[in-house]
Design an enzyme around this catalytic site. Sequence first.
Site, PDB file in Angstrom:
ATOM      1  N   HIS A 169     -11.903  -2.542   3.053  1.00  0.00           N
ATOM      2  CA  HIS A 169     -10.744  -2.755   3.287  1.00  0.00           C
ATOM      3  C   HIS A 169     -10.043  -2.611   4.860  1.00  0.00           C
ATOM      4  CE1 HIS A 169      -6.628  -3.484   1.551  1.00  0.00           C
ATOM      5  NE2 HIS A 169      -6.098  -2.556   2.249  1.00  0.00           N
ATOM      6  N   GLU A 229       0.982  -1.318   0.065  1.00  0.00           N
ATOM      7  CA  GLU A 229      -0.046  -0.042  -0.031  1.00  0.00           C
ATOM      8  C   GLU A 229       0.924   1.182   0.067  1.00  0.00           C
ATOM      9  OE1 GLU A 229      -2.945  -0.108  -0.764  1.00  0.00           O
ATOM     10  OE2 GLU A 229      -3.519  -2.101   0.013  1.00  0.00           O
ATOM     11  N   HIS A 262      -6.448  -2.250  10.283  1.00  0.00           N
ATOM     12  CA  HIS A 262      -7.408  -3.335   9.701  1.00  0.00           C
ATOM     13  C   HIS A 262      -8.407  -3.721  11.006  1.00  0.00           C
ATOM     14  CE1 HIS A 262      -5.792  -5.175   5.950  1.00  0.00           C
ATOM     15  NE2 HIS A 262      -5.789  -3.911   5.622  1.00  0.00           N
ATOM     16  N   HIS A 275      -1.785   2.601   8.504  1.00  0.00           N
ATOM     17  CA  HIS A 275      -3.198   1.929   7.915  1.00  0.00           C
ATOM     18  C   HIS A 275      -3.398   0.699   8.554  1.00  0.00           C
ATOM     19  CE1 HIS A 275      -5.948  -0.333   5.049  1.00  0.00           C
ATOM     20  NE2 HIS A 275      -4.821  -1.161   4.625  1.00  0.00           N
TER      21      HIS A 275
END
Length: 225
Positions: free
Chosen positions: A162, A80, A101, A99
Amino acid sequence: MTQEFRAERQEVFDAVQRIVVGGLVSGSSGNVSMRIRAADGDVYAVTASSVPYARFTIDNVVIVDGEIDAVYGEGMPSSESLAHMAIYRARPDVGAIIHSHSVYASAFAVAGLPIPCILDEQVVLVGGAIEVAAYAPSASDELAANAVAALGDRAAVLLRHHGAIGVGRDLERAISTVDLVERLAKIRILSIQLGGGNELPAEIVESEQAVYRMINGLPTGTKEI
């Protein structure tokens, strides 16, 4: 001798450990990066791709330039990295990106639902509602462009199907952002289940957004909620 950027790589490694302990990532999901400002051009410390956190070390933090070409380290930078670099280019105020999750934030991302302004600290620290970027495949230029567009001048964005991205002037702020996003997602779900789910008044949001822009050195003026 090639500069090893040991201190900066250690900062990224420490951030990885914190988001793992905080349950914001698992396995090898998510990624972390930090801008290293330099007179001859910024470089970036980025987590390597597909390394399980159970065996992640400082050697799995690589240094790349703005084109994601290697400066130091042997690993392949996160898949990413395109999204990270697109945000850094669009937002000179951003010094670090995470980022995540995390479960509740990812649930909102899968449902395609933004998190509206529900807490004062959300507006002051994130800048407003947490929007959902239009879907695009992972590691694509389209995902990077969609993330930048939905992020705007705020500190967090959800990536459809995502996860979430949080930004900040440094890693400490970026960690706080993704942690807050997950907490807001939980609170939003619980408040709706309790029959509430009310949002902050528009005039309060506008005044607190002005505080956010002032804190982060962003242009002031009228901004849509």
